[in-house]
Design a protein around this motif. Sequence first.
Motif, short mmCIF file in Angstrom:
data_model
loop_
_atom_site.label_atom_id
_atom_site.label_comp_id
_atom_site.label_asym_id
_atom_site.label_seq_id
_atom_site.Cartn_x
_atom_site.Cartn_y
_atom_site.Cartn_z
N ASP A 358 0.82 -1.21 0.00
CA ASP A 358 0.00 0.00 0.00
C ASP A 358 0.86 1.26 0.00
O ASP A 358 0.41 2.33 -0.42
CB ASP A 358 -0.91 -0.02 1.23
N GLN A 359 2.12 1.12 0.45
CA GLN A 359 3.03 2.27 0.52
C GLN A 359 3.89 2.42 -0.74
O GLN A 359 4.61 3.40 -0.88
CB GLN A 359 3.96 2.12 1.74
N VAL A 360 3.80 1.45 -1.64
CA VAL A 360 4.60 1.48 -2.87
C VAL A 360 4.00 2.50 -3.84
O VAL A 360 2.78 2.60 -3.95
CB VAL A 360 4.64 0.07 -3.52
N PRO A 361 4.84 3.28 -4.56
CA PRO A 361 4.32 4.22 -5.56
C PRO A 361 3.40 3.52 -6.56
O PRO A 361 3.64 2.37 -6.94
CB PRO A 361 5.59 4.73 -6.24
N GLY A 362 2.37 4.24 -6.98
CA GLY A 362 1.34 3.65 -7.83
C GLY A 362 1.87 2.91 -9.05
O GLY A 362 1.40 1.83 -9.40
N ALA A 363 2.88 3.48 -9.72
CA ALA A 363 3.40 2.87 -10.94
C ALA A 363 4.04 1.51 -10.69
O ALA A 363 4.16 0.69 -11.59
CB ALA A 363 4.41 3.81 -11.59
N GLY A 368 4.99 -4.79 -7.23
CA GLY A 368 5.05 -5.16 -5.81
C GLY A 368 4.11 -6.32 -5.50
O GLY A 368 4.46 -7.24 -4.74
N MET A 369 2.91 -6.30 -6.09
CA MET A 369 1.97 -7.41 -5.92
C MET A 369 2.56 -8.72 -6.45
O MET A 369 2.41 -9.77 -5.84
CB MET A 369 0.66 -7.11 -6.64
N PHE A 370 3.22 -8.61 -7.59
CA PHE A 370 3.83 -9.80 -8.20
C PHE A 370 4.86 -10.43 -7.27
O PHE A 370 4.84 -11.63 -7.02
CB PHE A 370 4.46 -9.42 -9.54
N PHE A 371 5.77 -9.61 -6.75
CA PHE A 371 6.82 -10.15 -5.88
C PHE A 371 6.23 -10.67 -4.56
O PHE A 371 6.75 -11.63 -3.99
CB PHE A 371 7.91 -9.11 -5.63
N LEU A 372 5.17 -10.05 -4.08
CA LEU A 372 4.49 -10.57 -2.89
C LEU A 372 3.92 -11.95 -3.17
O LEU A 372 4.11 -12.89 -2.38
CB LEU A 372 3.37 -9.62 -2.46
N GLN A 373 3.22 -12.10 -4.28
CA GLN A 373 2.64 -13.40 -4.63
C GLN A 373 3.74 -14.44 -4.86
O GLN A 373 3.59 -15.61 -4.50
CB GLN A 373 1.78 -13.27 -5.89
N LEU A 374 4.85 -13.99 -5.45
CA LEU A 374 5.99 -14.88 -5.69
C LEU A 374 6.49 -15.47 -4.37
O LEU A 374 6.75 -16.67 -4.26
CB LEU A 374 7.11 -14.10 -6.38
N CYS A 375 6.61 -14.62 -3.36
CA CYS A 375 7.11 -15.07 -2.05
C CYS A 375 6.07 -15.88 -1.29
O CYS A 375 6.40 -16.87 -0.62
CB CYS A 375 7.55 -13.87 -1.22
N SER A 398 -6.09 -3.02 -5.15
CA SER A 398 -5.79 -2.52 -6.51
C SER A 398 -6.71 -1.36 -6.88
O SER A 398 -6.29 -0.42 -7.57
CB SER A 398 -5.94 -3.66 -7.52
N ASP A 399 -7.97 -1.39 -6.41
CA ASP A 399 -8.90 -0.27 -6.67
C ASP A 399 -8.38 1.02 -6.05
O ASP A 399 -8.50 2.11 -6.63
CB ASP A 399 -10.29 -0.59 -6.10
#
Length: 473
Positions: A358-363, A368-375, A398-399
């Motif tokens: 939630d703190q990661v820049p929008g772009a 960030g979601m990808f690497f979270l799911q990866l882990c 994501s909304d």
Amino acid sequence: MEALKEPIEEKQRGEKETTGINAFVLLFSVIVIAAILTYIVPAGQYERVEQDGREVINPDSFQFVDSNPVNFLGIFKSIHLGMLEGSSIIFFVFIIGGAFGILNATGALDALIVLLTKKLANREKLLIPILMLFFAAGGSLMGMAEETLVYIGILVPLAIALGFDAIIGLSIVSLGASVGFTSAVMNPFTVGVAQGISDLPTFSGIAFRLVLFVVLYSGAVFFVYRYASKVKKDPALRFYGNFKPGEQDKTLKTKTKMETKHKWVLITFLVNFLVLVFGVLKFGWYITEIAGLFLLFGILIGIVGKLSAGTIADSFIKGASSMTGGALIIGVAQAILVIFTTSGLMDTILYYASNAIDQVPGALTAIGMFFLQLCLNFLVPSGSGQAALTMPIMAPLSDLVGVTRQTSVLAYQLGDGISNMVFPTSGFFMAGLALAGIPWGKWIKWVFPFILFQIGVAVVALVVAQAIQYGPF
């Protein structure tokens, strides 16, 4: 010629003994680390609710709860509980192994290997793109994963007989299915579940995933084909796994003929596969139905192959016993998940990870979601299980951060799929390595460049998806 073969044989035997860490030692070390973490990380809990027949979490319900750390005895108890949790897959592996034991006893498999070796003389590399396309399509269209284990016993010895090695045989099956599973054109267990939770039309956005399929499949074929060319030129590079060097040469020298009974056995096996595909697509068959199907056709194959009832039973036991190592690995891997779940660490990790995104820049949020799911796939190696755990949080998140829900589903499917060929908590992956006799460390060293390639493709795909506002259609 014999003088050349002898040092190669000694090198391969030595390589098998010294390469990589034992899978059970690796998994037990992770279990101990997980147990220690239960004393350090606070426990937390989300409420679970029913949605379309699935249990998903309420993203606004997280709260810290009393810790439930795992004591010394609990470390060993978790292994038994892991065996119970993974029992459906464990016994699936035993039954598949038993069915293949019957198939091997008929001699049809040796006859097929001899026939294909003769037919593919000087054209054996064509086997790589053709068969990898078959397994990639299976992974992408019907979520083929555990089902691939049944083909490793055929493709590994065939690859060795054609002058390749065990790594080529395994990668044709597992890597082929993996890139299909990752691109998930119509994978009901990943994209189907995740889109349902995210309130998206089922299998929407298919054109984007088709392009992804072509890119990942082409990369996999190139990667495997290049390695195949190397082992063809230098036999000393070959790794034989569970198969002794020269073992397939002996099979070829016997000149096993394709008899009429062998043809009927292989036809019966083909019918078995056609029924499997129909059942999965039409009736949603999964492990229990597939195991029952292979047991049924295993017996039929024995009858068609003119084996006695006693020989069928003995061959089944012999085949099942050969799967013991791979089956036990599945249970030990599940013990890690048992510790994280019962101690309350799973939800805590998810809570802090989602807050960090939630703190990661929008772009960069989609990446960030990808690497979270990866882990997270280390903790939840089930595709549908990971969707049920994470998408109730990722979809509304994501909304808020300006990422389309379709893009958040894409981030999930890529993170889940890529790591399936890496993490030792993935039971079917570790079982496949055990069946081929390839140490986890050796596989990781070999496949790592391709994993980096997939991660690069995933990042580019997510940047493009974010730029075009990848939507439902």
